[in-house]
Design an enzyme around this catalytic site. Structure first.
Site, short mmCIF file in Angstrom:
data_model
loop_
_atom_site.label_atom_id
_atom_site.label_comp_id
_atom_site.label_asym_id
_atom_site.label_seq_id
_atom_site.Cartn_x
_atom_site.Cartn_y
_atom_site.Cartn_z
N GLU A 1 22.93 -37.00 -0.75
CA GLU A 1 23.05 -35.91 0.32
C GLU A 1 24.34 -35.57 0.71
OE1 GLU A 1 19.73 -36.96 3.62
OE2 GLU A 1 20.32 -39.04 2.90
N GLU B 1 14.19 -42.84 -0.37
CA GLU B 1 14.10 -43.16 1.12
C GLU B 1 12.70 -43.41 1.44
OE1 GLU B 1 18.37 -41.14 1.21
OE2 GLU B 1 16.34 -40.85 0.10
#
Length: 274
Positions: free
Chosen positions: A113, A133
């Protein structure tokens, strides 16, 4: 040495995560220092290009799971924990100078990210990238759900995020997640070559056109970033409720088992003749 250090090579500043014994896992300390180093590079007029890299065998294994677990039980800590993460990606994206991310071996979760905030990514051929995730019942909430679709397209982003699959460097290059892939021993040289190509042009024009391109690709960035954390808070609350209900059910089962157990037989005194 600091957990994040910088090296200047002429007009190029290398910002280096320096926690190799933890595979450069991103804890609060590292993220705060990383944000500070990126902010300083952004503000320094002598810096024309930034290279973000990790010291040691891997770029970064992502968020420090031990630290994340310590904050998971308190929803009030989600936004502060996230904000320092998001600062790093946002600083990479908003500074008016190119940011190149040099990726070796591992770049997953929060590390990817942050890397998505960079303009260009160069990876070693043995690199693995992904956003796993959802396996943990959460979502990529520090820009991954927002920035990945802009980089690789909606369908590819959904596949990566919703399956939690890690991909290799060659596939990452094919879908546009990384710009160049080279053998591990050539990674530093390939990064330098890309930097030199950037520096061969007007730094003012490169920095300003970066902002125009980003604005066209992500016109609703602020809204989607806020949606990420709102969804993350919902996921965390739902996980806590599931855990609570599981505890309640376990207590009921134990109580039922205790209530239905046969009473122990009364002790009998043997009768003896006499």
């Amino acid at each position: 040495m600091s957990i994040v250090f910088t090296e200047d090579h002429g007009p190029v500043r290398h910002v280096v995560m320096n926690r190799p014994e933890k595979r450069n896992a991103m804890n609060q300390e590292l993220l705060r220092e990383l944000a500070g180093a990126l902010r300083a590079a952004s503000d320094d007029a002598s810096v024309q290009c930034v290279v973000l890299r990790g010291e040691g065998p891997v770029f970064s294994a992502g968020v420090d799971l031990v630290e994340l677990a310590s904050s998971a039980g308190d929803p009030s800590l989600l936004r502060p924990f996230r904000s320092v993460f998001l600062d790093c990606a946002n600083l990479c994206e908003t500074m008016a100078k190119p940011v190149v991310c040099q990726i070796q071996r591992t770049c997953v979760g929060g590390a990817l990210e942050v890397a998505l905030g960079a303009d260009l990514r160069v990876a070693s051929s043995d690199a693995q990238l992904g956003l796993p995730e959802v396996r943990l019942g959460i979502i990529p909430d520090v820009g991954g759900s927002t920035r990945l679709p802009a980089v690789v397209g909606l369908g590819r982003a959904k596949e990566m995020i919703m399956t939690a699959r890690l991909i290799g460097a060659e596939e990452a290059e094919r879908i546009g997640l990384v710009n160049r892939v080279v053998a591990p021993e050539q990674l530093a040289d390939a990064t330098q070559q890309l930097v030199e190509e950037l520096l061969a042009n007007s730094p003012v024009a490169v920095g300003r056109v970066k902002r125009v391109i980003d604005a066209s690709a992500r016109p609703a960035l602020a809204q989607t970033l806020e949606m990420e954390i709102a969804v993350q808070e919902f996921c965390a609350a739902e996980a806590r409720e599931r855990a609570r209900m599981a505890d309640v059910e376990a207590s009921r089962t134990e109580a039922g088992a205790a209530a239905g157990a046969p009473e122990p037989a009364a002790e009998r005194t043997p009768v003896t003749s006499g």
